[in-house]
Design a protein around this motif. Structure first.
Motif, PDB file in Angstrom:
ATOM      1  N   MET A 151       0.912  -1.174   0.064  1.00 10.95           N
ATOM      2  CA  MET A 151      -0.145  -0.045   0.074  1.00 10.95           C
ATOM      3  C   MET A 151       0.824   1.374  -0.039  1.00 10.95           C
ATOM      4  O   MET A 151       0.474   2.458  -0.608  1.00 10.95           O
ATOM      5  CB  MET A 151      -0.810  -0.004   1.123  1.00 10.95           C
ATOM      6  CG  MET A 151      -2.102   1.217   1.377  1.00 10.95           C
ATOM      7  SD  MET A 151      -3.298   0.958  -0.091  1.00 10.95           S
ATOM      8  CE  MET A 151      -3.068   2.474  -0.921  1.00 10.95           C
ATOM      9  N   ALA A 167      -6.567   0.726  -2.388  1.00  9.11           N
ATOM     10  CA  ALA A 167      -7.117   0.433  -0.693  1.00  9.11           C
ATOM     11  C   ALA A 167      -8.459  -0.271  -0.726  1.00  9.11           C
ATOM     12  O   ALA A 167      -8.773  -1.149   0.056  1.00  9.11           O
ATOM     13  CB  ALA A 167      -7.194   1.691  -0.255  1.00  9.11           C
ATOM     14  N   GLY A 170      -7.746  -3.845  -0.855  1.00 13.19           N
ATOM     15  CA  GLY A 170      -6.692  -4.165   0.301  1.00 13.19           C
ATOM     16  C   GLY A 170      -6.990  -5.441   1.007  1.00 13.19           C
ATOM     17  O   GLY A 170      -6.115  -6.547   1.084  1.00 13.19           O
TER      18      GLY A 170
END
Length: 246
Positions: A151, A167, A170
């Motif tokens: 990230m 994100a 994720g």
């Protein structure tokens, strides 16, 4: 069906907003169990039905998972992440790897061009944390550290759309890594990410993109669905490591 009064609807919306804030702020991280319904009633000073409606709304949107007899758990940090998690949780591992490879290689190339000194400090710190997590032998801690490093690479691209998209993927990526790593950290499964960070540091976009593109394929499945020989893991090498506990 009787219409809900505006006042009650507004109250439910306020409770939803507060619960969502607990999730998006990280106060209730993904995988954690949120307070029980009676505890939320006491904490928020609202009726049980209001809490129940708010929790169900967030479950419907994919942020929470209500498990009978166990509790309610955070499964995503945004509505889009929740939708993506539900939609792609059962996707073909190779397809997930291909998406990761595309996104992460593009991000790495941009990171090599745009990274700041602050980005490099963050990458160095997270790389060290990843190695410490591996040495510690806790698979879940390692997965979290690995996802955080990837990230951070995406964040160093300074492309807001790419950052938000990654994100939202994720937790799906984390689930995929958990399945790949398993509960025991095997020395042969360790991938060196140092070359990626060094390529970003020296501004070598081609090298950074090549490193990032290969990782998802190298760690793709151990059950015949992929493996290190099945993808475009060119240039990516597994680092020689000492077995945990030695």
């Amino acid at each position: 069906m009787p219409l809900t009064s505006p006042r009650r609807s507004a109250l439910v919306d306020q409770v939803i907003a507060q619960l969502r804030n607990q999730i998006t702020s990280g106060e209730w991280p993904v995988g954690s169990r949120i307070p029980t319904e009676p505890e939320l009633v006491e904490l928020m000073g609202v009726a049980r039905n209001t809490v129940r409606e708010a929790v169900r709304a967030l479950a419907h949107n994919g942020l929470l998972d209500i498990r009978q007899g166990s509790g309610t758990y955070v499964v995503a940090t945004s509505e889009l992440a929740g939708v993506m998690h539900r939609r792609f949780a059962g996707a073909e591992p190779r397809h997930i790897a291909e998406v990761r490879s595309t996104l992460e290689s593009s991000a790495a190339r941009l990171a090599a061009e745009r990274r700041t000194e602050r980005d490099l400090l963050q990458l160095d710190a997270l790389l060290a944390r990843r190695e410490e997590a591996w040495a510690g032998g806790d698979a879940e801690v390692f997965v979290a550290a690995d996802v955080s490093l990837h990230m951070a690479v995406v964040t160093a691209s300074h492309n807001d759309v790419l950052i938000e998209l990654y994100a939202d993927l994720g937790e799906l990526v984390a689930d995929w890594l958990r399945a790949d790593v398993g509960t025991v950290l095997e020395p042969a499964a360790h991938l060196d990410h140092g070359r990626l960070i060094e390529a970003i540091r020296r501004g070598d976009g081609d090298a950074a993109a090549s490193e990032a593109a290969g990782y998802p394929f190298v760690c793709l499945g151990k059950d015949g669905t992929g493996g290190s020989s099945g993808g475009s893991g060119k240039g990516v090498q597994r680092a020689p490591v000492t077995p945990v506990g030695d």
